[in-house]
Scaffold this active site. Structure first.
Site, mmCIF file in Angstrom:
data_model
loop_
_atom_site.group_PDB
_atom_site.id
_atom_site.type_symbol
_atom_site.label_atom_id
_atom_site.label_comp_id
_atom_site.label_asym_id
_atom_site.label_seq_id
_atom_site.Cartn_x
_atom_site.Cartn_y
_atom_site.Cartn_z
ATOM 1 N N ASP A 1 -5.408 -9.661 51.922
ATOM 2 C CA ASP A 1 -5.807 -11.069 51.970
ATOM 3 C C ASP A 1 -7.329 -11.213 51.963
ATOM 4 O O ASP A 1 -8.038 -10.323 52.428
ATOM 5 C CB ASP A 1 -5.214 -11.712 53.236
ATOM 6 C CG ASP A 1 -5.207 -13.227 53.163
ATOM 7 O OD1 ASP A 1 -5.391 -13.780 52.064
ATOM 8 O OD2 ASP A 1 -5.016 -13.860 54.218
ATOM 9 N N GLY B 1 -9.971 -14.788 47.768
ATOM 10 C CA GLY B 1 -10.539 -16.100 47.457
ATOM 11 C C GLY B 1 -11.821 -16.339 48.240
ATOM 12 O O GLY B 1 -12.832 -16.783 47.681
ATOM 13 N N HIS C 1 -9.865 -11.752 42.925
ATOM 14 C CA HIS C 1 -8.600 -11.032 42.685
ATOM 15 C C HIS C 1 -8.846 -9.783 41.846
ATOM 16 O O HIS C 1 -8.236 -8.740 42.075
ATOM 17 C CB HIS C 1 -7.601 -11.947 41.978
ATOM 18 C CG HIS C 1 -7.153 -13.106 42.826
ATOM 19 N ND1 HIS C 1 -6.790 -12.952 44.143
ATOM 20 C CD2 HIS C 1 -7.004 -14.429 42.554
ATOM 21 C CE1 HIS C 1 -6.446 -14.138 44.641
ATOM 22 N NE2 HIS C 1 -6.572 -15.050 43.697
ATOM 23 N N SER D 1 3.222 -13.884 46.971
ATOM 24 C CA SER D 1 4.347 -14.307 47.805
ATOM 25 C C SER D 1 5.134 -15.424 47.114
ATOM 26 O O SER D 1 4.642 -16.064 46.178
ATOM 27 C CB SER D 1 3.837 -14.807 49.165
ATOM 28 O OG SER D 1 3.281 -16.103 49.033
ATOM 29 N N LEU E 1 3.243 9.984 45.899
ATOM 30 C CA LEU E 1 3.095 8.740 46.659
ATOM 31 C C LEU E 1 4.084 7.710 46.123
ATOM 32 O O LEU E 1 4.241 7.568 44.912
ATOM 33 C CB LEU E 1 1.667 8.184 46.517
ATOM 34 C CG LEU E 1 1.423 6.827 47.208
ATOM 35 C CD1 LEU E 1 1.387 6.982 48.724
ATOM 36 C CD2 LEU E 1 0.122 6.186 46.731
HETATM 37 C C1 IPE Z 1 -0.214 -13.606 51.927
HETATM 38 O O1 IPE Z 1 -1.462 -14.204 51.825
HETATM 39 C C2 IPE Z 1 0.297 -13.235 50.572
HETATM 40 C C3 IPE Z 1 -0.428 -12.143 49.916
HETATM 41 C C4 IPE Z 1 -1.397 -11.431 50.422
HETATM 42 C C5 IPE Z 1 0.024 -11.854 48.587
HETATM 43 P P1 IPE Z 1 -1.653 -15.805 51.762
HETATM 44 O O2 IPE Z 1 -3.106 -16.027 51.637
HETATM 45 O O3 IPE Z 1 -0.790 -16.355 50.711
HETATM 46 O O4 IPE Z 1 -1.082 -16.240 53.171
HETATM 47 P P2 IPE Z 1 -1.363 -17.558 54.024
HETATM 48 O O5 IPE Z 1 -1.079 -18.723 53.145
HETATM 49 O O6 IPE Z 1 -2.792 -17.513 54.451
HETATM 50 O O7 IPE Z 1 -0.436 -17.447 55.196
HETATM 51 C C1 IPE Z 2 -4.955 -12.585 48.753
HETATM 52 O O1 IPE Z 2 -6.151 -13.281 48.727
HETATM 53 C C2 IPE Z 2 -4.342 -12.428 47.382
HETATM 54 C C3 IPE Z 2 -3.194 -13.298 47.121
HETATM 55 C C4 IPE Z 2 -2.587 -14.053 47.995
HETATM 56 C C5 IPE Z 2 -2.698 -13.325 45.761
HETATM 57 P P1 IPE Z 2 -6.204 -14.872 48.802
HETATM 58 O O2 IPE Z 2 -6.200 -15.411 47.416
HETATM 59 O O3 IPE Z 2 -5.129 -15.389 49.682
HETATM 60 O O4 IPE Z 2 -7.626 -15.085 49.462
HETATM 61 P P2 IPE Z 2 -8.022 -16.189 50.534
HETATM 62 O O5 IPE Z 2 -7.064 -16.042 51.682
HETATM 63 O O6 IPE Z 2 -7.900 -17.517 49.868
HETATM 64 O O7 IPE Z 2 -9.412 -15.828 50.915
HETATM 65 MG MG MG Z 3 -5.064 -15.788 51.666
#
Ligand code: IPE
Ligand code: IPE
Ligand code: MG
Length: 242
Positions: free
Chosen positions: A19, A22, A36, A64, A130
């Site tokens: 996570d 973004g 990403h 997700s 792995l």
């Molecule tokens: C969880 O992250 C899903 C992935 C890392 C793919 P999100 O960024 O979607 O989760 P929330 O919305 O903060 O709970």
């Molecule tokens: C995790 O990073 C990747 C995915 C959920 C696809 P995010 O895209 O959720 O990044 P933040 O949480 O907005 O920083």
């Molecule tokens: Mg996120």
């Protein structure tokens, strides 16, 4: 600490909620997709580092069932990134002995991406160094519902009695069938939640949370996290032994 000394030892199966892509991009004033892309680079490094750290299974959360709520641009960009990763990494992963699998509901994914996914699963099926499992369109509740439907169909067809449904019968219908449960779940970016990741399988997993945003996560940090895990005592409901 080795297992004999009372600690958990090296985790055999590590699962990661990657996570913060973004936020990493936003901090730099860049589009989310740049984050990403950098995140995908990190995946390569972490995958490469795992075998030498004693990790045999690595499961990563890439998309997700809730991530469809994002802008069309981001969703399309992510799907393109998954396809590119598979295409570009296929040779390397095969050479390095990585067996790649996917969990999640594929029925909603683009046909071409689905073909790439099955292609690399077949191509790497004999690899043993792995086990890499990527969760795409994965949601733990969705996975359990699909498994429950499967059991219900068996019962309705008279092939299964309701009382025969036990942990093993339900687990056999999950996408992770045949895979060990994660010993350790890591979440980056400082969020303290599981976001629908492996709720059944992680029932007794240990958790580690780090403020590091996924594009900044390194094999060195993974090493530090594994060292902390090694010293933990897992009890699985039993009494404290030390
Ligand atoms: C969880 O992250 C899903 C992935 C890392 C793919 P999100 O960024 O979607 O989760 P929330 O919305 O903060 O709970
Ligand atoms: C995790 O990073 C990747 C995915 C959920 C696809 P995010 O895209 O959720 O990044 P933040 O949480 O907005 O920083
Ligand atoms: Mg996120």
């Amino acid at each position: 600490m080795p297992q004999g000394a009372g600690g958990a030892g090296a985790p055999r199966h590590v699962a990661i909620i990657m996570d913060g892509n973004g936020r990493w991009a936003r901090e730099r004033g860049w589009p989310r997709l740049v984050g990403h892309r950098r995140g995908a680079e990190r995946v390569k490094q972490v995958v490469r580092a795992c075998p030498d750290m004693g990790v045999e299974w690595l499961t990563i959360y890439a998309f997700s069932t809730e991530n469809w709520r994002r802008s069309r641009e981001e969703v399309v960009g992510l799907m393109g990134l998954f396809a590119r990763y598979i295409r570009k990494e296929a040779d390397e992963l095969s050479k390095e002995g990585v067996r790649m699998r996917f969990i999640g509901d594929r029925s909603q994914l683009d046909r071409r991406l689905r073909d790439l996914m099955t292609g690399i699963e077949h191509r790497t099926a004999a690899n043993t160094r792995l086990n890499l499992t990527v969760a795409i369109n994965y949601g733990g509740r969705d996975e359990i519902v699909r498994a429950a439907r499967r059991l219900a169909r068996e019962v309705a067809a008279g092939r299964l009695a309701p009382d025969e449904i036990d942990f093993a019968a339900l687990a056999a219908g999950l996408d992770t069938v045949g895979q060990p449960d994660p010993d350790l779940v890591i979440r980056t970016s400082g969020e303290l939640r599981s976001s629908n990741f492996l709720p059944w399988q992680a029932a007794y997993s240990e958790y580690e949370f780090t403020p590091t945003l996924w594009p900044d996560f390194s094999p060195e940090e993974l090493q530090q996290i594994l060292a902390r895990f090694a010293a933990r005592e897992r009890r699985f409901g039993g009494a404290k032994t030390r």
